[in-house]
Design an enzyme around this catalytic site. Structure first.
Site, short mmCIF file in Angstrom:
data_model
loop_
_atom_site.label_atom_id
_atom_site.label_comp_id
_atom_site.label_asym_id
_atom_site.label_seq_id
_atom_site.Cartn_x
_atom_site.Cartn_y
_atom_site.Cartn_z
N HIS A 88 4.26 6.87 9.69
CA HIS A 88 5.48 6.84 8.87
C HIS A 88 6.74 7.30 9.62
O HIS A 88 7.62 7.93 9.04
CB HIS A 88 5.31 7.72 7.60
CG HIS A 88 4.21 7.26 6.71
ND1 HIS A 88 3.85 7.96 5.59
CD2 HIS A 88 3.39 6.19 6.78
CE1 HIS A 88 2.84 7.34 4.98
NE2 HIS A 88 2.54 6.26 5.69
N GLU A 118 0.84 -1.21 0.00
CA GLU A 118 0.00 0.00 0.00
C GLU A 118 0.87 1.25 0.00
O GLU A 118 0.55 2.24 -0.64
CB GLU A 118 -0.91 0.00 1.24
CG GLU A 118 -1.98 1.10 1.23
CD GLU A 118 -1.51 2.43 1.83
OE1 GLU A 118 -2.15 3.45 1.59
OE2 GLU A 118 -0.48 2.46 2.52
ZN LIG Z 1 -1.46 2.59 5.98
#
Ligand SMILES: [Zn+2]
Length: 452
Positions: free
Chosen positions: A418, A320
């Site tokens: 992230h 993804e």
């Molecule tokens: Zn994600």
């Protein structure tokens, strides 16, 4: 006759009482005997982060396959998909040179995913600050030969932080090519987060075809403020050194575990998350949580002896983060095989307290699901108003599948998103379990009631 009429009248009440009872069992089991938290621990601590193409991603494929086999799902299999293989390489350097107030100093930085590296020689350049892509277009050739510093912030007044993220993330995804169009030699972006701290946030960029590919890095919000303050006073040179590169595509897999439906086996309900993560932290909220919740949702059926009428599939999509190849391949194969997905539910907004479900589909489907809201209210899951499903299930929309997203509280997601801080310890056991139970309850209702 009278008896029959009263029975017909009673039937919906009896069914709804049965649904309430089953949903209560689902939540009770998840909260008292849940496996989701310990499974997430294994994924995070024994395997760790797992960017597409990495050995860790391959280990995660093997682990989730074995996990679903150990639960006795009817079928567990791997669906091959070629994925991009970007590697960060040696730690990046982003260094301000000879500033008047702070001298020479290093910033907390991460190269953006998919970006090209500077190589060992690095890039030294004069920095020009902009608030967004519009400003780059206004400046045009004035950015030539410079390092463009995108300092746009997430709008703190937007309550759903995903909305604010959507507004700011374009700097990360498109900023490099937009600046390269006018001859910029690299970009630095302000990390896409609403938190003020020293942690840089990576994430993918997309280069436009036929435009020079330039290196791109993100710096922490504290460093972005510091850099911006300096640039108000003086011109500044920054040195950037990154060692990332794109290697040839690698064979990887979506991992699929299925409970076969007893009545309408050809109607599929998919529930999942994405198995890949960024190459920093442990991919705990993004999206280890969603994967382990999906496995747990199907396990709850098994453990509680709820026999699905339709076919339930837990799906761990691959890639993804920097390609979406897994989601695309899954939808392509489904179409090719003529599989009918009536609904797909994705959890990819972190393992926080669930507050509702978003939907993308036709009005009939949405109305039907919204009518189930009362079943969720005892669990404080109330928001069925938002639109959208999830990135990995998005490609299924062409087949008329109802797309559903689990919507947890968004207030803390972008602290971790992230970053090296997205670790197992950042996930709360109870919140994660509530999310898994909510997903199981939703697929239970779709399974029993259908969507016609
Ligand atoms: Zn994600």
């Amino acid at each position: 006759m009278k008896k029959l009429i009263s029975l017909l009248f009673l039937l919906p009440i009896l069914i709804s009482a049965q649904h309430e009872e089953t949903i209560k069992k689902i939540y009770d089991e998840s909260l008292s005997n849940g496996h989701v938290y310990e499974n997430l621990r294994y994924l995070c601590k024994e395997i760790g982060n797992r960017l597409s193409g990495s050995p860790e991603a391959a280990a995660a494929v093997e682990y989730t396959k074995q996990l679903m086999e150990s639960y006795g799902f009817d079928t567990v299999y791997l669906q091959p998909v070629m994925v991009p293989h970007w590697v960060r390489g040696k730690k990046e350097v982003v260094r301000a040179i000879n500033s008047d107030k702070h001298g020479t100093f290093e910033m907390n930085a991460l190269a953006l995913g998919n970006s090209v590296g500077t190589g060992p020689e690095g890039i030294l350049g004069d920095v020009i600050e902009v608030s967004g892509i519009d400003e780059v277009n206004e400046l045009g050739k004035k950015v030539e030969g410079k390092i463009v510093f995108y300092n746009g912030e997430m709008d703190p007044t937007i309550i759903n932080t995903f909305g604010a993220y959507g507004g700011a993330v374009i700097q990360r995804s498109s900023g490099a090519s937009e600046a390269a169009k006018y001859g910029a030699k690299a970009i630095i972006i302000r990390s896409v987060t609403n938190r003020q701290d020293d942690i840089p946030h990576t994430g993918s960029l997309r280069y436009k075809a036929l435009i020079n590919q330039i290196p791109a890095v993100a710096i922490s919000t504290n460093d972005a403020d510091k850099l911006s303050a300096i640039l108000k006073e003086q011109k500044l040179n920054v040195y950037i050194e990154t060692h990332c590169q794109i290697l040839p595509d690698v064979l990887s897999y979506n991992v699929i575990g299925e409970l076969r439906g007893s009545e309408f086996a050809d109607e599929i309900i998919a529930v999942g998350g994405h198995l890949d993560s960024w190459d920093v932290g442990e991919g705990a909220h993004d999206d280890g949580s969603g994967c382990m919740q999906a496995v747990e949702a199907v396990r709850l059926f098994k453990t509680l002896g709820i026999k699905p009428k339709r076919t339930l599939r837990a799906v761990m999509w691959m890639n993804e983060e920097n390609g979406l190849r897994g989601g695309q391949e899954y939808a392509r194969v489904a179409k090719e095989k003529g599989e009918k997905h009536i609904a797909a539910l994705e959890s990819d907004s972190g393992g926080f307290q669930p507050l509702g479900f978003s939907m993308s589909g036709n009005e009939n489907q949405k109305t039907k699901v919204r009518a189930w809201k009362d079943y969720f209210l005892p669990y404080r899951v109330w928001d069925f108003t938002q639109n959208g499903g999830g990135a990995d299930i998005g490609p299924l929309s062409q087949q008329g599948t109802l797309l559903i997203g689990l919507r947890p509280s968004t207030q803390r997601y972008f602290i971790y998103h992230h970053t090296p801080a997205d670790v197992f310890e950042a996930v709360d056991r109870r919140e994660l379990e509530l999310g898994a139970a909510s997903m199981a309850a939703m697929i239970y209702l779709i399974d029993r009631e259908g969507l016609n």
